[in-house]
Write a protein that holds these residues in place. Structure first.
Motif, short mmCIF file in Angstrom:
data_model
loop_
_atom_site.label_atom_id
_atom_site.label_comp_id
_atom_site.label_asym_id
_atom_site.label_seq_id
_atom_site.Cartn_x
_atom_site.Cartn_y
_atom_site.Cartn_z
N ASP A 365 0.82 -1.22 0.00
CA ASP A 365 0.00 0.00 0.00
C ASP A 365 0.85 1.26 0.00
O ASP A 365 0.45 2.29 -0.56
CB ASP A 365 -0.94 -0.01 1.21
CG ASP A 365 -2.04 -1.06 1.08
OD1 ASP A 365 -2.26 -1.54 -0.05
OD2 ASP A 365 -2.65 -1.42 2.10
N PRO A 370 -3.28 2.28 -5.95
CA PRO A 370 -4.22 1.20 -6.31
C PRO A 370 -4.49 1.10 -7.80
O PRO A 370 -4.65 0.01 -8.35
CB PRO A 370 -5.49 1.57 -5.53
CG PRO A 370 -5.00 2.36 -4.36
CD PRO A 370 -3.80 3.11 -4.85
N LEU A 373 -1.54 -0.88 -9.58
CA LEU A 373 -1.15 -2.15 -9.00
C LEU A 373 -1.19 -3.25 -10.07
O LEU A 373 -2.23 -3.48 -10.68
CB LEU A 373 -2.10 -2.51 -7.86
CG LEU A 373 -1.60 -3.48 -6.79
CD1 LEU A 373 -0.37 -2.91 -6.09
CD2 LEU A 373 -2.70 -3.76 -5.77
N ALA A 378 -2.11 -7.44 -7.26
CA ALA A 378 -3.44 -7.12 -6.76
C ALA A 378 -4.12 -8.36 -6.20
O ALA A 378 -4.81 -8.31 -5.17
CB ALA A 378 -4.29 -6.51 -7.87
N ARG A 381 -2.55 -9.08 -2.88
CA ARG A 381 -3.02 -8.10 -1.89
C ARG A 381 -4.42 -8.48 -1.39
O ARG A 381 -4.71 -8.38 -0.18
CB ARG A 381 -3.04 -6.69 -2.49
CG ARG A 381 -3.46 -5.63 -1.49
CD ARG A 381 -3.66 -4.26 -2.11
NE ARG A 381 -4.02 -3.29 -1.09
CZ ARG A 381 -5.25 -3.16 -0.57
NH1 ARG A 381 -6.22 -3.97 -0.98
NH2 ARG A 381 -5.47 -2.25 0.36
#
Length: 391
Positions: A365, A370, A373, A378, A381
């Motif tokens: 992060d 975002p 990513l 992703a 995550r």
């Protein structure tokens, strides 16, 4: 020319089986598990084994140089030879004693069973303390992979010799010997920010090598080495020449021999990344050929714009450390996060890995918007969020 995978060059694994590059990546990750900040040593040993080059590891005593090499050698399998050199080390201690039976017949030959000439992987600690007789014999073995002494001539299976020392030699004669080791890794004590992690790992007993990891992976190394010898370097040659010119112009000493042999590291990086054609993605290896810690730092700075997209699937930690690229960081976080998720799921309560999962999630992060990513990261995550989110 489009890039192709190693499957186009070598007989591929059975459907669903890991590739040779994946097998080596798994072995190297297992070797580094439980050690703090020594992933680079393990990864560069694998890189050099595939490239057919030798490695110097330079660092102060107590920085786990020896342990890192032992662990990766144990994972790769094969015959391993290790020795601590001193001023009074005799050649026979490394290369084997005189064969007394042959000596009675008037022939000076040597018994090499279990000694350095028959090793697949060798580690020589305090390598610059060796005598002239030891280093001269070793030089021929390193250069040609052939052991010659007396009437004994033996083709050596040596894939890589790792030499370790506390510092680089100042003696010009020893510096010339050191130049035969193409790649260099400089090991520093674990930084203060990771001392808690170091203390915690020091309290845990060393994890035994899993039975599935003890298989002999030298076959995979040899197949990857063959792929590296056939790797197409034409697409990256102009960029590689530009990089080497920049290094020389910046004051990083790169001899003609080291310039030519740097291609071996580039090719090895490509096949360990699953390709048979080299690209700019593989130029992160170039700082390894710089001879000192300061010149490696200078090399990274000089080549920053050429290696800013570098990454490697099998050598994620080292490619990130040497290139500082976003792609390499994403690759490393993706692999680290996926491994921790797998480890977490295999624990009874998962508490031992929860803090590390949270740390990886924070790093993702903090380092990526975002919207930018990468898809694989992703996915990792999302898995991390699922595990660490409050019930």
């Amino acid at each position: 020319m489009t890039e192709t995978t190693t499957a186009a060059l070598l007989p591929g694994p059975a459907a669903g089986s890991p590739s040779d590059a994946e097998l080596i990546a798994t072995a190297v990750a297992a070797a580094g598990r439980g050690m703090v900040g020594r992933e680079t040593v393990a990864e560069v040993v694998a890189l050099c084994a595939v490239a057919g080059e030798h490695l110097l590891v330079i660092g102060a005593p107590g920085t786990a140089k020896s342990e890192a090499v032992r662990r990766v050698a144990a994972q790769l399998g094969g015959r391993y030879f290790e020795y601590l050199l001193g001023r009074f080390t005799e050649p026979n201690e490394l290369f084997g004693p005189v064969d007394l039976r042959r000596l009675r017949e008037g022939r000076v030959e040597f018994e090499t069973a279990g000694m350095l000439p028959e090793a697949d992987i060798a580690f020589l600690d305090e390598i610059f303390l060796g005598s002239t007789a030891v280093l001269n014999t070793l030089l021929g073995l390193l250069n040609e992979r052939v052991f010659r002494r007396g009437r004994t001539t033996l083709a050596s299976p040596l894939r890589i010799c790792v030499g370790a020392a506390n510092h680089l030699p100042e003696d010009p004669a020893l510096a010339a010997f050191a130049d035969r080791f193409l790649a260099r890794v400089f090991v520093e004590p674990v930084p203060d920010a990771r001392l808690e992690e170091l203390l915690e790992s020091g309290r845990r007993p060393a994890a035994p090598i899993a039975p599935t990891a003890t298989r002999d992976l030298l076959g995979a190394i040899d197949r990857l080495a063959a792929a590296a010898r056939g790797c197409d370097l034409d697409p990256v040659t102009p960029l590689l020449a530009t990089a080497l010119r920049r290094l020389r112009a910046a004051g990083v000493p790169v001899s003609d021999r080291r310039a030519v042999r740097s291609q071996n590291l580039v090719a090895a990086a490509a096949v360990l990344d699953g390709r048979t054609s080299a690209s700019a993605r593989d130029l992160w290896v170039l700082p390894l050929i710089a001879p000192t810690a300061d010149s490696q730092t200078l090399a990274r700075e000089t080549l920053a714009d050429l290696i800013d997209r570098a990454a490697n699937r099998s050598l994620a930690h080292t490619s990130e450390e040497l290139s500082r690229s976003t792609a390499a960081r994403a690759e490393r976080l993706m692999r680290t996060g996926a491994a921790l998720l797998a480890e977490h799921g295999g624990l009874p309560d998962g508490q031992d890995s929860r803090l590390r999962l949270e740390a990886v999630l924070r790093e993702i992060d903090a380092g990526f918007d975002p919207a930018d990513l990468p898809a694989p990261l992703a996915g990792v995550r999302a898995g991390l969020v699922t595990v660490v989110a409050p019930s």
